[in-house]
Design an enzyme around this catalytic site. Structure first.
Site, short mmCIF file in Angstrom:
data_model
loop_
_atom_site.label_atom_id
_atom_site.label_comp_id
_atom_site.label_asym_id
_atom_site.label_seq_id
_atom_site.Cartn_x
_atom_site.Cartn_y
_atom_site.Cartn_z
N GLY A 1 0.83 -1.19 -0.10
CA GLY A 1 0.03 -0.11 0.11
C GLY A 1 0.72 1.38 0.00
CB ALA A 36 -6.04 -5.95 0.55
CB CYS A 54 -38.01 -2.63 2.41
SG CYS A 54 -37.68 -2.47 4.07
CB CYS A 93 -2.86 -17.64 14.06
SG CYS A 93 -3.53 -16.99 15.31
#
Length: 640
Positions: free
Chosen positions: A52, A121, A173, A440
Site C-alpha cells: 500500500g 487485502a 426495502c 493461526c
C-alpha cells in the site's frame, strides 16, 4: 538501551505538546538510525516489503528512507517516486492478491509493513505472512486517530485473532422504496444502479423492475436495462433516467399504504429537466475534450465543471448522470459488465453522486457535493497528514524492534485525538495468539446448513469467500475434490461448474450432517476444516443466509451516526475504522472480555444487528481499537 530511552522521551514530549507536531515530525523521522546505533546494521541489511502506498504508505516510504533502510519493495497500484537514488526502491504496480505475490515471494523479506485500506487485502496479507513466517506490522488511521500493531507468528495474536467492526447495513426495502437519508441514496446508486448498469448482469439485483410496456404481459419482456443493438447511447441514457427516476417512483406511489405517514416522492423525467439538451443531444459537451487514459475519463471535465465541492443543481446532476453513462459506454465499453464501484474511479464517483442527488431530489433529501458523496460512498474520513506521519514513525520504531528480535519491547500503539493522562500516544503490550482463532490456531469451524436445500455455490460464495476470505478455494470431502478455483484443467472446469449448482447432499461425494469439509486456499497456503451440521429451518430475519458459521471471528456491528460514514481513512488508504459515534469519546471496538479491557466506561456492546435482506453500506472496514481515558482497568497480557 540509551538510544531507545531517548527515542521514547521524544515521543513523550510529542504526546504532551501536540501543538509542536509539525515542527518535530521530520527531525523525529530522521533521527531513528542515529539514535539507535545498535540497530544500524539490522536496518541496512533488512529487506522490507510495504503493501500500500496511500496516505500512510507515502509517509512511511519517506521515513524508512530517512531512517537508513536501503532495500524497500512496494506493492501498490499507484506509482511511487524514488527520492533517494542510493537506495533500492522496487515498485510493483499490481494488486497484492495477484498470484505472483505468493508465499515464496513473501519469504524473501525480513518484515512486511501494511498500509492498506480494506479488510479483504489485510486478511490476505496476514495469512501470507503466517505461511511465510514473516513478521507483519499493521497500521491504520482515521482522521486524528491511528494505530500500529505487531503480529509475529506464535508470539503475538495475528490480525484475524480479534473481531473487526461490521459494515453498517440497511434493509433493502429502505434503500429501494423509502429512503430518508442521503446515505440511503448513495447505497442505492452504488450497490444497485451502478452494479445493474455496469456490473455483472447475472447477479441478483433489486432493480430488476420492468418498464411500463411490460404491464400487460409477464413473458418475453425486454429488460429495460439492456441496451439494444440499434439503440444509440443518448436514447439509452434517457430511457434509464426516465425508468429509475420517473417510472419506478410512480410505481412506488401506487402503493398508497406506504405513504400514509411519509412524504410522497416526486417522479422526475428527463424531458422536464433537460428539455433543451434533449432537443440537441450533447449540445453542451466539449467534443474536443481529450482524456489521457480510461481512468482519466471524467463527465465533469467533459462538461466544463471543475470544483468537486460545488453542490450541483438538479439540472447539473442530470447532465452529469447522462454524460457519465455515455462515457462509460463510449470510452470504457470493454469494462462494462465487469465493473464494481471504486472510490478512486473518478467517472464512477461522478455517476454515483449524480444518481444519488437526483434520487434525493425526488424524496426531498438535500443534495451533497461530489467531495462529500465520495466520502460516504467510499467510506472515507479524509486524511490528516500529521496523523499519517506519526503512525509512519511508529511503524518504523516497531520495525526496528522486529529486526532486532526485541520481543519484550513490542508495542501496539494507539494515537488518540484527545490526551489521556497527558498523552496522545498510548502503548500497550501485544496480546498472545487467540487459541480459538481459525487462522493461526487452526481451530475447526462448525457450519449449520440445510444440506438438502443449499447448493455448493451457496457455501462457496457466502462462507468460503465472504466470511473466510479465500480467493482461490479448493474444497474436499475426505479425499474427494468437490471444487477448485483458479488455473484448472479444461476437462475439470465443467465438472466443478456442475457441482456448484448441485445441492450439498446430492454431490458426487455427498455432504450431509457430520461431514468434515477441508477448505484450502493454495495462494494463501491456508487450510481450515468445517464440520457440517444439518439443520432444517432458519429464521429468515435473523439468519438471512440460511446458514450459521461458528468458530470464526465474528464482526462487531457499529452504532449508527446519521449520514456520516463509519470512520475509515479510505482517502489515505490507511484503512482503520471506528464506530461512528456522536461524541468526542473514543470507544472500544473489540470485545472487552477477550481483550481484558475491564471496567472501562461507556464501552459499546457487541450485539449483532440483524436485518432482513440487508445491504452493506461499506464494502470493507477495518478495525481500530482505541482505549478510553482511564487506563486503570486495563490488564496487560504477557507474551510467552
Amino acid at each position: 538501551m540509551p538510544g531507545k530511552a531517548g527515542m521514547m522521551l521524544t515521543f513523550q514530549r510529542f504526546c504532551v505538546y501536540p501543538q509542536n507536531t509539525h515542527t518535530i515530525r521530520l527531525p523525529l523521522a530522521a533521527s531513528y538510525s542515529s539514535s539507535l546505533p545498535m540497530a544500524s546494521e539490522a536496518i541496512k541489511g533488512a529487506k522490507v516489503l510495504m503493501v500500500g502506498a496511500g496516505g500512510i504508505g507515502c509517509e512511511l516510504l519517506k521515513t524508512l528512507a530517512l531512517s537508513g533502510f536501503r532495500d524497500i519493495h512496494i506493492v501498490a497500484r499507484d506509482a511511487v517516486l524514488k527520492f533517494r537514488p542510493h537506495i533500492n526502491i522496487q515498485p510493483y504496480h499490481a494488486n497484492v492478491k495477484d498470484p505472483e505475490f505468493n508465499v515464496d515471494f513473501f519469504k524473501q523479506f525480513n518484515v512486511v509493513l501494511n498500509g492498506l485500506d480494506n479488510l479483504d487485502a489485510r486478511r490476505h496479507v496476514n495469512r501470507l505472512c503466517l505461511a511465510a513466517d514473516v513478521p507483519l506490522v499493521e497500521s491504520g488511521t482515521t482522521g486524528f486517530l491511528g494505530q500500529v500493531t505487531v503480529h509475529v507468528k506464535g508470539k503475538t495474536e495475528c490480525y484475524e485473532c480479534q473481531p473487526k467492526p461490521a459494515p453498517k447495513t440497511y434493509p433493502v426495502c429502505t434503500i429501494t422504496s423509502t429512503p430518508s437519508k442521503f446515505v440511503h441514496c448513495i447505497v442505492w446508486a452504488k450497490d444497485l444502479l451502478f452494479a445493474k448498469l455496469f456490473g455483472d448482469k447475472n447477479q441478483d439485483n433489486d432493480l430488476n423492475v420492468r418498464s411500463s410496456d411490460a404491464a400487460s404481459s409477464s413473458e418475453n419482456v425486454e429488460d429495460v436495462f439492456v441496451r439494444r443493438n440499434d439503440e444509440d447511447i443518448e436514447q439509452y441514457g434517457k430511457k434509464i433516467f426516465d425508468h429509475v427516476f420517473g417510472y419506478n417512483i410512480e410505481l412506488a406511489l401506487s402503493n398508497e399504504e406506504t405513504w400514509k405517514n411519509r412524504n410522497r416522492p416526486k417522479p422526475i423525467y428527463s424531458k422536464d429537466i433537460l428539455s433543451d439538451e434533449l432537443a440537441q443531444p450533447n449540445g453542451n459537451v466539449d467534443k474536443k475534450c481529450a482524456f489521457d487514459d480510461e481512468f482519466s475519463v471524467s463527465a465533469m471535465k467533459s462538461l466544463g465543471m471543475k470544483n468537486p465541492q460545488d453542490i450541483w443543481s438538479l439540472k447539473e446532476n442530470s447532465r452529469i448522470f447522462l454524460e457519465a453513462l455515455r462515457l462509460f459506454f463510449t470510452h470504457r465499453g470493454k469494462d462494462v459488465g465487469n465493473l464494481t464501484f471504486d472510490k478512486d474511479d473518478q467517472l464512477a464517483v461522478e455517476f454515483v453522486t449524480a444518481a444519488a442527488n437526483i434520487r434525493a431530489a425526488s424524496f426531498g433529501i438535500p443534495p451533497y457535493s461530489l467531495f462529500e458523496a465520495k466520502g460516504i460512498a467510499g467510506n472515507i474520513v479524509h486524511a490528516v497528514a500529521t496523523t499519517n506521519a506519526v503512525i509512519a514513525g511508529l511503524i518504523v520504531i516497531e520495525t526496528i524492534k522486529v529486526l532486532q528480535n526485541d520481543i519484550k519491547s513490542y508495542r501496539m500503539t494507539y494515537c488518540l485525538e484527545h490526551p489521556s493522562r497527558k498523552m496522545l500516544l498510548m502503548p500497550v503490550e501485544p496480546f498472545e495468539p487467540n487459541k480459538s482463532c481459525y487462522v493461526c490456531s487452526e481451530t475447526p469451524l462448525s457450519l449449520e446448513i440445510n444440506t438438502k436445500r443449499a447448493k455448493l455455490k451457496d457455501f462457496v460464495e457466502k462462507i468460503v469467500k465472504a466470511k473466510l476470505g479465500m480467493n482461490l478455494p479448493l474444497i474436499m470431502n475426505s479425499s474427494n475434490l468437490l471444487y477448485e478455483a483458479g488455473d484448472v484443467e479444461d476437462d475439470m472446469v465443467a465438472i466443478y461448474s456442475a457441482n456448484l449448482e448441485k445441492v450439498l447432499a446430492e454431490l458426487p461425494s455427498p455432504v450431509t450432517g457430520g461431514t468434515m469439509l477441508t477448505v484450502e486456499d493454495m495462494q494463501q497456503e491456508f487450510v481450515c476444516n468445517v464440520n457440517i451440521k444439518h439443520r432444517e429451518e432458519f429464521d429468515e430475519e435473523k439468519e438471512p443466509d440460511s446458514m450459521v458459521l461458528s468458530g470464526w471471528t465474528q464482526h462487531v456491528s457499529a452504532p449508527e451516526n446519521k449520514d456520516k460514514p463509519a470512520a475509515n481513512n479510505g482517502a489515505s488508504t490507511s484503512g482503520a475504522s471506528v464506530p461512528a459515534v456522536e461524541s468526542d469519546e473514543i470507544s472500544i471496538v473489540s470485545p472487552t472480555k477477550k481483550r481484558k479491557l475491564t471496567n472501562v466506561p461507556n464501552a459499546p456492546g457487541n450485539e449483532a444487528r440483524n436485518h432482513q435482506d440487508e445491504l452493506q453500506v461499506i464494502d470493507d472496514e477495518d478495525d481500530l481499537v482505541m482505549l478510553e481515558g482511564n487506563m486503570e482497568g486495563f490488564k496487560k497480557r504477557k507474551l510467552s
